[in-house]
Enzyme design. Structure first.
Site, PDB file in Angstrom:
ATOM      1  N   SER A 141     -18.298  -4.417  36.554  1.00 47.48           N
ATOM      2  CA  SER A 141     -18.236  -3.843  37.620  1.00 47.48           C
ATOM      3  C   SER A 141     -19.487  -2.769  37.999  1.00 47.48           C
ATOM      4  CB  SER A 141     -17.083  -2.977  37.992  1.00 47.48           C
ATOM      5  OG  SER A 141     -15.966  -3.873  37.613  1.00 47.48           O
TER       6      SER A 141
HETATM    7  N1  SAH Z   1     -13.475  -4.129  32.805  1.00 53.07           N
HETATM    8  C1  SAH Z   1     -14.825  -5.082  32.635  1.00 53.07           C
HETATM    9  C2  SAH Z   1     -15.215  -6.030  33.818  1.00 53.07           C
HETATM   10  C3  SAH Z   1     -13.916  -7.004  34.147  1.00 53.07           C
HETATM   11  S1  SAH Z   1     -14.291  -8.480  34.658  1.00 53.07           S
HETATM   12  C4  SAH Z   1     -15.979  -4.409  32.485  1.00 53.07           C
HETATM   13  O1  SAH Z   1     -15.989  -3.155  32.416  1.00 53.07           O
HETATM   14  O2  SAH Z   1     -17.012  -5.110  32.055  1.00 53.07           O
HETATM   15  C5  SAH Z   1     -12.610  -9.107  34.804  1.00 53.07           C
HETATM   16  C6  SAH Z   1     -12.118  -9.501  33.330  1.00 53.07           C
HETATM   17  O3  SAH Z   1     -10.781 -10.102  33.559  1.00 53.07           O
HETATM   18  C7  SAH Z   1     -12.994 -10.662  32.805  1.00 53.07           C
HETATM   19  O4  SAH Z   1     -13.539 -10.307  31.504  1.00 53.07           O
HETATM   20  C8  SAH Z   1     -12.040 -11.660  32.785  1.00 53.07           C
HETATM   21  O5  SAH Z   1     -12.168 -12.697  31.653  1.00 53.07           O
HETATM   22  C9  SAH Z   1     -10.619 -10.832  32.630  1.00 53.07           C
HETATM   23  N2  SAH Z   1      -9.613 -11.382  32.845  1.00 53.07           N
HETATM   24  C10 SAH Z   1      -9.112 -12.653  33.708  1.00 53.07           C
HETATM   25  N3  SAH Z   1      -7.984 -13.039  33.932  1.00 53.07           N
HETATM   26  C11 SAH Z   1      -7.310 -12.227  32.849  1.00 53.07           C
HETATM   27  C12 SAH Z   1      -5.989 -12.264  32.307  1.00 53.07           C
HETATM   28  N4  SAH Z   1      -5.091 -13.082  32.770  1.00 53.07           N
HETATM   29  N5  SAH Z   1      -5.612 -11.327  31.157  1.00 53.07           N
HETATM   30  C13 SAH Z   1      -6.531 -10.763  30.797  1.00 53.07           C
HETATM   31  N6  SAH Z   1      -8.034 -10.517  31.177  1.00 53.07           N
HETATM   32  C14 SAH Z   1      -8.490 -11.446  32.260  1.00 53.07           C
END
Ligand code: SAH
Length: 211
Positions: A61
């Site tokens: 993000s």
């Molecule tokens: N917090 C992260 C950015 C996250 S991007 C950082 O600091 O880099 C969103 C993330 O959510 C991705 O890695 C994606 O794979 C994950 N995601 C998507 N669907 C999900 C689910 N059902 N359960 C857990 N994680 C999930």
């Protein structure tokens, strides 16, 4: 290795100008090496106030959004925090500095494994990792003082609301994809108080688990 000092100073100025005032959040952003959470080819962009690709169609993000979400959580050093969507592990690293323990859940195993290795190499030891579906939450470790969802959800999963302590705060990008709003939910004795903070754009929550 470059120290990125001028880029960091510029980013911190930008965040302050956008009303990020909490010294412990600014200090975490200053000291956690964001360049280590992104592919080598993007290092020059590490301290730009922008989201960046981390593979598997996922993103780290924008620093401003990380800061806004962290600030909205009103963290205390005693808190146990659940994060849905580990991704690169950057948000988890910030949370780990401001709370007692972070429980972070990621659906894509390769992302979880690299985030875990990265954070352990940085000697961060108050994070617990799990591969699984964030919509189910982490019942064995519940209830949580704080919950942060870092992928877009059409609606906040009921399991996650159930796993929030009374008095606890949950932050999530919620609403139809492309129109989601950052939402802050506070759990009171007998109800959930919801407040929309600002429009945001996040990658969508993926259904189920891949293995
Ligand atoms: N917090 C992260 C950015 C996250 S991007 C950082 O600091 O880099 C969103 C993330 O959510 C991705 O890695 C994606 O794979 C994950 N995601 C998507 N669907 C999900 C689910 N059902 N359960 C857990 N994680 C999930």
């Amino acid at each position: 290795m470059p120290s990125f000092l001028p880029q960091k100073a510029k980013l911190l100025m930008t965040l302050r100008a956008q009303a990020i005032m909490q010294p412990d959040i600014l200090s975490a952003i200053e000291t956690i090496p964001r360049e280590q959470f992104i592919p080598d080819s993007l290092h020059a962009h590490a301290y730009e106030n922008a989201s960046l690709p981390i593979g598997y169609k996922q993103t780290i993000s924008q620093p401003y959004i990380v800061a806004v979400m962290t600030q909205a959580l009103e963290l205390k050093k005693t808190h146990r925090v659940l994060e849905i969507g580990t991704g690169s592990g950057y948000q988890a690293a910030i949370l780990s500095r401001l709370s007692r323990r972070v429980y972070t859940l990621e659906r894509l195993r390769p992302l979880l494994i690299s985030a875990e290795n990265r954070l352990k190499n940085m000697q961060i030891s108050n994070i617990t990792y799990r591969h699984g579906d964030g919509a189910k939450g982490w019942p064995e470790a519940a209830p949580f003082d704080r919950i942060i969802i870092t992928c877009q959800v059409a609606e906040i999963p009921a399991n996650l609301l159930d796993q929030l302590k009374i008095g606890g705060i949950l932050i999530a990008p919620a609403g139809p994809s492309g129109k989601e709003m950052l939402v802050r939910v506070k759990r009171e004795e007998d109800r959930f108080d919801k407040k929309e903070l600002m429009p945001v754009r996040f990658v969508p929550m993926l259904a189920g688990t891949d293995d």
